[in-house]
Design a protein around this motif. Structure first.
Motif, mmCIF file in Angstrom:
data_model
loop_
_atom_site.group_PDB
_atom_site.id
_atom_site.type_symbol
_atom_site.label_atom_id
_atom_site.label_comp_id
_atom_site.label_asym_id
_atom_site.label_seq_id
_atom_site.Cartn_x
_atom_site.Cartn_y
_atom_site.Cartn_z
ATOM 1 N N SER A 105 -16.878 39.537 27.482
ATOM 2 C CA SER A 105 -16.127 38.737 28.467
ATOM 3 C C SER A 105 -16.525 39.023 29.909
ATOM 4 C CB SER A 105 -14.611 38.967 28.319
ATOM 5 O OG SER A 105 -14.177 38.459 27.083
ATOM 6 N N GLN A 106 -17.742 39.485 30.097
ATOM 7 C CA GLN A 106 -18.186 39.741 31.460
ATOM 8 C C GLN A 106 -19.423 38.905 31.754
ATOM 9 O OE1 GLN A 106 -18.593 44.039 32.011
ATOM 10 N NE2 GLN A 106 -16.833 44.273 30.655
ATOM 11 N N VAL A 107 -19.325 38.104 32.798
ATOM 12 C CA VAL A 107 -20.395 37.163 33.099
ATOM 13 C C VAL A 107 -21.777 37.811 33.190
ATOM 14 C CG1 VAL A 107 -21.256 35.533 34.813
ATOM 15 C CG2 VAL A 107 -18.882 35.429 34.100
ATOM 16 N N PRO A 108 -21.934 38.930 33.881
ATOM 17 C CA PRO A 108 -23.292 39.507 33.974
ATOM 18 C C PRO A 108 -23.809 39.950 32.606
ATOM 19 C CG PRO A 108 -21.774 40.590 35.507
ATOM 20 C CD PRO A 108 -20.950 39.714 34.653
ATOM 21 N N LEU A 109 -22.929 40.551 31.806
ATOM 22 C CA LEU A 109 -23.339 40.969 30.463
ATOM 23 C C LEU A 109 -23.700 39.758 29.615
ATOM 24 C CD1 LEU A 109 -20.956 43.849 29.338
ATOM 25 C CD2 LEU A 109 -23.367 43.927 29.942
ATOM 26 N N GLU A 110 -22.892 38.742 29.704
ATOM 27 C CA GLU A 110 -23.139 37.533 28.920
ATOM 28 C C GLU A 110 -24.472 36.917 29.324
ATOM 29 O OE1 GLU A 110 -19.796 34.881 28.543
ATOM 30 O OE2 GLU A 110 -21.102 33.144 28.625
ATOM 31 N N SER A 111 -24.697 36.879 30.605
ATOM 32 C CA SER A 111 -25.931 36.309 31.111
ATOM 33 C C SER A 111 -27.146 37.106 30.626
ATOM 34 C CB SER A 111 -25.864 36.306 32.639
ATOM 35 O OG SER A 111 -27.041 35.791 33.160
ATOM 36 N N ALA A 112 -27.047 38.413 30.706
ATOM 37 C CA ALA A 112 -28.142 39.268 30.251
ATOM 38 C C ALA A 112 -28.383 39.084 28.760
ATOM 39 C CB ALA A 112 -27.826 40.729 30.554
ATOM 40 N N PRO A 169 -20.841 29.635 34.043
ATOM 41 C CA PRO A 169 -20.548 28.334 34.653
ATOM 42 C C PRO A 169 -21.462 27.240 34.096
ATOM 43 C CG PRO A 169 -21.713 29.752 36.193
ATOM 44 C CD PRO A 169 -21.390 30.595 34.999
ATOM 45 N N GLU A 170 -20.997 26.029 34.204
ATOM 46 C CA GLU A 170 -21.678 24.893 33.607
ATOM 47 C C GLU A 170 -23.160 24.753 33.979
ATOM 48 O OE1 GLU A 170 -19.304 21.387 33.551
ATOM 49 O OE2 GLU A 170 -21.055 20.091 33.637
ATOM 50 N N PRO A 171 -23.515 24.871 35.254
ATOM 51 C CA PRO A 171 -24.946 24.706 35.596
ATOM 52 C C PRO A 171 -25.812 25.733 34.887
ATOM 53 C CG PRO A 171 -23.579 24.876 37.580
ATOM 54 C CD PRO A 171 -22.682 25.144 36.434
ATOM 55 N N GLU A 172 -25.255 26.920 34.732
ATOM 56 C CA GLU A 172 -25.980 27.983 34.046
ATOM 57 C C GLU A 172 -26.174 27.611 32.569
ATOM 58 O OE1 GLU A 172 -27.831 31.776 34.082
ATOM 59 O OE2 GLU A 172 -27.317 30.243 35.560
ATOM 60 N N LEU A 173 -25.121 27.096 31.953
ATOM 61 C CA LEU A 173 -25.220 26.671 30.560
ATOM 62 C C LEU A 173 -26.287 25.589 30.407
ATOM 63 C CD1 LEU A 173 -21.481 26.482 29.418
ATOM 64 C CD2 LEU A 173 -23.146 28.295 29.024
ATOM 65 N N GLU A 174 -26.325 24.694 31.360
ATOM 66 C CA GLU A 174 -27.306 23.607 31.278
ATOM 67 C C GLU A 174 -28.730 24.137 31.447
ATOM 68 O OE1 GLU A 174 -25.722 20.961 34.186
ATOM 69 O OE2 GLU A 174 -24.349 20.007 32.750
ATOM 70 N N ARG A 175 -28.864 25.106 32.331
ATOM 71 C CA ARG A 175 -30.181 25.729 32.520
ATOM 72 C C ARG A 175 -30.641 26.371 31.200
ATOM 73 N NH1 ARG A 175 -32.456 30.362 33.303
ATOM 74 N NH2 ARG A 175 -30.503 31.492 32.980
ATOM 75 N N VAL A 182 8.674 27.259 28.302
ATOM 76 C CA VAL A 182 7.674 27.880 29.175
ATOM 77 C C VAL A 182 6.411 28.124 28.358
ATOM 78 C CG1 VAL A 182 7.066 30.050 30.349
ATOM 79 C CG2 VAL A 182 9.265 28.953 30.813
ATOM 80 N N MET A 183 5.287 28.001 29.012
ATOM 81 C CA MET A 183 4.034 28.339 28.337
ATOM 82 C C MET A 183 3.553 29.697 28.828
ATOM 83 S SD MET A 183 0.316 26.476 28.203
ATOM 84 C CE MET A 183 -1.076 27.363 27.447
ATOM 85 N N LEU A 184 3.134 30.515 27.881
ATOM 86 C CA LEU A 184 2.525 31.793 28.219
ATOM 87 C C LEU A 184 1.018 31.619 28.066
ATOM 88 C CD1 LEU A 184 3.319 34.574 29.093
ATOM 89 C CD2 LEU A 184 3.533 35.247 26.722
ATOM 90 N N SER A 185 0.348 31.468 29.172
ATOM 91 C CA SER A 185 -1.098 31.221 29.150
ATOM 92 C C SER A 185 -1.852 32.514 29.458
ATOM 93 C CB SER A 185 -1.435 30.122 30.158
ATOM 94 O OG SER A 185 -2.786 29.766 30.053
ATOM 95 N N LEU A 186 -3.128 32.401 29.706
ATOM 96 C CA LEU A 186 -3.929 33.589 30.002
ATOM 97 C C LEU A 186 -4.551 33.447 31.375
ATOM 98 C CD1 LEU A 186 -5.296 36.241 28.987
ATOM 99 C CD2 LEU A 186 -7.165 34.809 28.192
ATOM 100 N N ALA A 187 -4.424 34.493 32.178
ATOM 101 C CA ALA A 187 -5.020 34.473 33.513
ATOM 102 C C ALA A 187 -6.523 34.678 33.391
ATOM 103 C CB ALA A 187 -4.406 35.572 34.374
ATOM 104 N N LEU A 188 -7.265 33.713 33.880
ATOM 105 C CA LEU A 188 -8.723 33.839 33.828
ATOM 106 C C LEU A 188 -9.290 33.695 35.229
ATOM 107 C CD1 LEU A 188 -9.617 31.720 30.686
ATOM 108 C CD2 LEU A 188 -9.868 34.181 30.975
ATOM 109 N N PRO A 189 -10.341 34.430 35.525
ATOM 110 C CA PRO A 189 -10.951 34.337 36.855
ATOM 111 C C PRO A 189 -11.368 32.897 37.165
ATOM 112 C CG PRO A 189 -12.280 35.702 35.360
ATOM 113 C CD PRO A 189 -10.996 35.425 34.675
ATOM 114 N N GLU A 190 -12.068 32.295 36.226
ATOM 115 C CA GLU A 190 -12.475 30.902 36.413
ATOM 116 C C GLU A 190 -11.879 30.113 35.246
ATOM 117 O OE1 GLU A 190 -14.461 31.579 33.591
ATOM 118 O OE2 GLU A 190 -14.155 33.623 34.319
ATOM 119 N N SER A 191 -11.249 29.019 35.543
ATOM 120 C CA SER A 191 -10.622 28.281 34.453
ATOM 121 C C SER A 191 -10.614 26.793 34.798
ATOM 122 C CB SER A 191 -9.203 28.799 34.245
ATOM 123 O OG SER A 191 -8.488 27.939 33.410
#
Lengths: 338, 338
Positions: free
Chosen positions: A104-111, A132-138, A185-194
């Motif tokens: 769940s860490q962007v740099p690790l995922e990217s690597a 992020p989407e542009p990265e996925l497309e790349r 009430v909804m119990l959601s998850l806090a995400l950095p980017e969502s």
DNA sequence: CATGAATTGTAGAACGTTATACAAAAATAA
DNA sequence: TTATTTTTGTATAACGTTCTACAATTCATG
């Protein structure tokens, strides 16, 4: 040191079978232009010498017959189902799935993804990527890709396979309201980017859409849990202990619904009488006591095998993106109905 | 189709940096014989051109910087801890761990391991493999190997990392007896093959050893659960419903201990008053209600990082086998003490 | 300074496949 | 029969690295 077990090569097979190296390669890839007789002889030699193709060498010019799977959270009990589906979908094709964990860490995922591309994998299945989407497309421009748990049916660079999160959330919410909840009430998850591609974000949107359809004000109806369990329990505690505690709770996952039970019990709040709870993923079945957890069932197995199917098509040459969307099913148990 | 993104090669880097191809290769492997100045220039070019090494090509002659991890059950909540430990142990070394799933089936496991060898992986970490010992030795002769959850401290072909299962079982059993259990039973797991290398078999042996030390007859004191949950619950039901039901239960894993709770509740048997339960792995913490589950704590993280350490040493050239054995710790909670 | 030793860099074969281009043989058509 | 096409098999150049052997340069030692 280096254990050099001296592998049998295609060349030795060729010598043994009295044919050319190219011929053996053809048999291996069952490519055009081999007579039954020759195939027979070559295969006999391969068996006899216990030949195994050298993947790295194949990767130099051809394919590696390896599929990379990106998984971010090894602890999510829903994911093994997806993996089982992928395995089934790949069975008999000669493709070997290998799992990478992005933590769940962007740099690790990217690597990790880069390293899969470096390893010349033939295709990629990404489960709920954080990139992020542009990265996925790349990435998708470099390697055939299918993304699971990523809502974007207009994407052209890669395929997607999903259960309809927006719909699932509406079903859960409608059920809670029907059970008499006046303060859901909804119990959601806090995400950095969502953004809207995120399945959890889609569930929030579905939750609010259903409330609106019933003329209920949506403001301040979503609370956020965290990956950190203690912190999550604190959030739930504050919520249930507030001046206007919810009487219906839609949880983004079954796991956090369990935390809800723990906290409710400690506060002497009775489920489902005082608090109806609906989870997501239907990961727990009869194991939960004293009542079962209502939840949205969405077969991870089906998601996995569909992703495998789409990916194989794409590896086979399809270039037009396809987006599979399945319908989740609400399972009502004791946590939300008496 | 084939997305051919035309990768930057070592050759282009060499041209850009005005050095030989061999020089770039040396920098890449930080091998002997590069001046600071040259390294600087080459690295600048690599950054500038966004060079990434082609793993398949490296694998042809050198290493792939890939470590294969064999895992048999993606659903076992203990295993992610091991994986985290491996990741930590590999951090900064440039080795990428990739997970393969054997599905607890010998042929699948065998095919998987072979495919990892075919892919020229530099080392293997196997977690509780199902393959027979001669097969493991055959593998270890081809590729540096460290095996987790496999008791065999005389093995010379590969390293092992373990928590002492025999000792853990003795601790659990001693505790149950001290709590007053007069009719203790172990709930083990039925396995097709189960020799003394198996951690679960070791727990059985430890259980019986402790009974013997207390002068208790060991016959018929071990019952077997199954991977199939329904069948397991039936077994437990029969056990608890028998004419001489146990008053103390040592479970081979926390998961099956949960099933025990479910069945006990359905039979109105009170835990821990009428039935004391001890699990294994300490996978559940505060989430369990209404009482916590006593269990043997053994840090999977530690196991994983130790395995990574041993494997790196072995890849580095060590040929003498090493066997790490850690001491588990009994955590007493409400399921076995009032 | 002369000599040997250490350091720095290079050329080029090798790794085990795939794939292209083509030759030889067999089958078919005229 | 002769052309033509189709089938079957081969030779060989890639693919992107690593690694061995060696040449050139610099450094140390007497």
């Amino acid at each position: 040191m280096k254990q050099t077990g001296k592998r049998v090569t295609i060349k030795e097979v060729a010598e043994d079978a009295q044919v050319s190296v190219a011929a053996v390669s053809k048999v291996l890839r069952n490519s055009y232009g081999v007579s039954a007789k020759m195939r027979e002889r070559v295969e006999a030699s391969m068996r006899k010498l216990d030949y195994r193709p050298h993947t790295a060498a194949r990767g130099m010019r051809g394919k590696t017959y390896t599929i990379g799977i990106l998984q971010n959270d090894l602890r999510n009990p829903y994911l093994p189902n997806i993996f089982d589906g992928v395995i089934e979908g790949l069975e008999g094709t000669g493709y070997q799935p290998l799992l990478g964990v992005g933590q769940s860490q962007v740099p690790l995922e990217s690597a990790l993804i880069n390293s899969m591309i470096d390893r010349q994998m033939d295709g990629l299945i990404m489960i709920a990527p954080r990139l992020p989407e542009p990265e996925l497309e790349r990435i998708a421009r470099q390697i055939p890709t299918c993304v699971i748990a990523y809502h974007h049916d207009q994407e052209t660079a890669f395929d997607t396979a999903n259960f309809d999160s927006h719909l699932g959330a509406r079903m859960a919410t409608k059920h809670l309201l029907a059970q008499g909840s006046r303060n859901p009430v909804m119990l959601s998850l806090a995400l950095p980017e969502s953004d809207a591609t995120n399945v959890i974000r889609q569930r929030e949107l579905g939750f609010m859409a259903e409330l609106e359809a019933h003329g209920i004000e949506t403001e301040n109806r979503v609370t956020y849990s965290h990956f950190d369990e203690a912190r999550t329990q604190q959030v739930i505690h504050d919520l249930l202990n507030s001046s206007e505690p919810p009487d219906g709770l839609f949880c983004w996952s079954d796991i956090v619904a369990l935390d809800t039970f723990t906290v409710a019990e400690s506060l002497n709040i009775r489920v489902p009488e005082a608090l109806a709870v609906v989870g997501y993923d239907n990961t727990f079945d009869q194991r939960l006591r004293p009542f079962g957890l209502s939840s949205l069932n969405q077969s991870g197995h089906r998601l996995g095998s569909e992703a495998a199917r789409l990916l194989l098509e794409r590896i086979g040459g399809r270039t037009k993106a396809e987006h599979s969307l399945f319908r989740p099913e609400l399972i009502v148990r004791g946590s939300s109905a008496t």
